[in-house]
Write a protein that holds these residues in place. Structure first.
Motif, PDB file in Angstrom:
ATOM      1  N   ARG A 108       0.852  -1.184   0.000  1.00  0.00           N
ATOM      2  CA  ARG A 108       0.000   0.000   0.000  1.00  0.00           C
ATOM      3  C   ARG A 108       0.890   1.237   0.000  1.00  0.00           C
ATOM      4  O   ARG A 108       1.996   1.229   0.562  1.00  0.00           O
ATOM      5  CB  ARG A 108      -0.911   0.011   1.234  1.00  0.00           C
ATOM      6  N   TYR A 164       1.762   4.843   1.324  1.00  0.00           N
ATOM      7  CA  TYR A 164       1.562   5.647   2.533  1.00  0.00           C
ATOM      8  C   TYR A 164       2.054   7.063   2.275  1.00  0.00           C
ATOM      9  O   TYR A 164       3.099   7.259   1.641  1.00  0.00           O
ATOM     10  CB  TYR A 164       2.332   5.062   3.716  1.00  0.00           C
ATOM     11  N   PRO A 222      -1.892   5.558   5.690  1.00  0.00           N
ATOM     12  CA  PRO A 222      -2.174   4.744   4.506  1.00  0.00           C
ATOM     13  C   PRO A 222      -3.107   5.482   3.555  1.00  0.00           C
ATOM     14  O   PRO A 222      -4.026   6.187   3.975  1.00  0.00           O
ATOM     15  CB  PRO A 222      -2.835   3.497   5.087  1.00  0.00           C
ATOM     16  N   SER A 224      -5.499   5.029  -0.211  1.00  0.00           N
ATOM     17  CA  SER A 224      -6.337   3.994  -0.827  1.00  0.00           C
ATOM     18  C   SER A 224      -5.613   3.279  -1.970  1.00  0.00           C
ATOM     19  O   SER A 224      -6.128   2.302  -2.523  1.00  0.00           O
ATOM     20  CB  SER A 224      -7.622   4.622  -1.360  1.00  0.00           C
ATOM     21  N   ARG A 225      -4.424   3.711  -2.312  1.00  0.00           N
ATOM     22  CA  ARG A 225      -3.701   3.166  -3.463  1.00  0.00           C
ATOM     23  C   ARG A 225      -2.922   1.914  -3.080  1.00  0.00           C
ATOM     24  O   ARG A 225      -2.103   1.933  -2.159  1.00  0.00           O
ATOM     25  CB  ARG A 225      -2.743   4.217  -4.025  1.00  0.00           C
ATOM     26  N   THR A 226      -3.168   0.803  -3.772  1.00  0.00           N
ATOM     27  CA  THR A 226      -2.408  -0.429  -3.583  1.00  0.00           C
ATOM     28  C   THR A 226      -1.664  -0.752  -4.885  1.00  0.00           C
ATOM     29  O   THR A 226      -2.164  -0.489  -5.986  1.00  0.00           O
ATOM     30  CB  THR A 226      -3.310  -1.610  -3.196  1.00  0.00           C
ATOM     31  N   LEU A 250       0.040  -3.911   3.311  1.00  0.00           N
ATOM     32  CA  LEU A 250      -1.323  -3.654   2.852  1.00  0.00           C
ATOM     33  C   LEU A 250      -2.254  -3.276   3.987  1.00  0.00           C
ATOM     34  O   LEU A 250      -3.194  -2.496   3.807  1.00  0.00           O
ATOM     35  CB  LEU A 250      -1.861  -4.900   2.132  1.00  0.00           C
TER      36      LEU A 250
END
Length: 205
Positions: free
Chosen positions: A102, A104, A117, A119-121, A176
């Motif tokens: 993820r 950060y 964190p 929302s982007r993985t 994650l």
């Protein structure tokens, strides 16, 4: 001295002499950086800053709570005073089902770093690996994921110049399932600071 002035020092081939003079400053401070080096801040004005970075096993390291893969909100110019530094570029691709990390956001302040964190993985792979030695200067644009790697057991020091880029953010790849947290920057005590100064000085004289 301004960032532009330090850049002129590098171009003139006077980096070692300049660094030795800066190491004699009575107001010099040092902190453990979570990316594994000791940071000795020298100048900061507006969105510009100049630091010395030291990698050594002679001093305890801070541990990263995310990973060594990160990108800056500022354009970097780095000059290697001694040792070897590898600038390892990371190729980062958005992913959902097969994501490994993820993204950060890191917001730095006087009391440390607030790490949150997003929302982007993503998934990442290793890209170009650049190797730099004493006297080499390299650049890295803001928003480029990378890591700075010194060979295990190796010693290195650099002059790092940064100029902030509006709209960019400091980011790091992490687990994650991580949560928001705060990381304090631990200052070196007087003895450790003296050791850091002696270590760099010994390599430059």
């Amino acid at each position: 001295m301004s960032l532009a002035g330090v850049h002129e020092v590098l171009l003139a081939g006077e980096a070692r002499a300049w660094a030795l003079a800066e190491l004699s400053r009575p107001d010099l401070t040092a902190v453990r950086h979570p990316l594994g080096f000791v940071c000795l801040p020298l100048e900061r004005e507006g969105g510009e800053g100049v630091c010395l970075h030291l990698w050594t096993d002679s001093l305890a390291h801070a541990e990263s709570t995310t990973s060594q893969i990160h990108c800056h909100s500022w354009d970097l110019v780095s000059h290697v005073l001694y040792g070897q530094v590898r600038n390892v570029h990371a190729r980062v691709d958005d992913a959902r089902d097969q994501a490994t990390h993820r993204v950060y956001e890191v917001v730095s302040g006087a009391d440390g770093d607030r790490i949150s964190p997003t929302s982007r993985t993503v998934r990442h792979t290793t890209g170009l690996v650049e190797v730099f030695g004493p006297g080499d200067t390299y650049t890295l644009a803001a928003d480029r994921f990378h890591s700075s790697v010194v060979p295990e057991g190796g010693e290195a020091a650099t002059i790092a110049l940064g100029r902030g880029r509006p709209g960019s953010h400091d980011l790091s790849l992490g687990p994650l399932s991580g949560r928001s947290h705060h990381v304090s920057r631990q200052p070196l005590d007087a003895g450790e600071r003296a050791l850091a100064i002696r270590t760099i000085t010994a390599h430059l004289t």
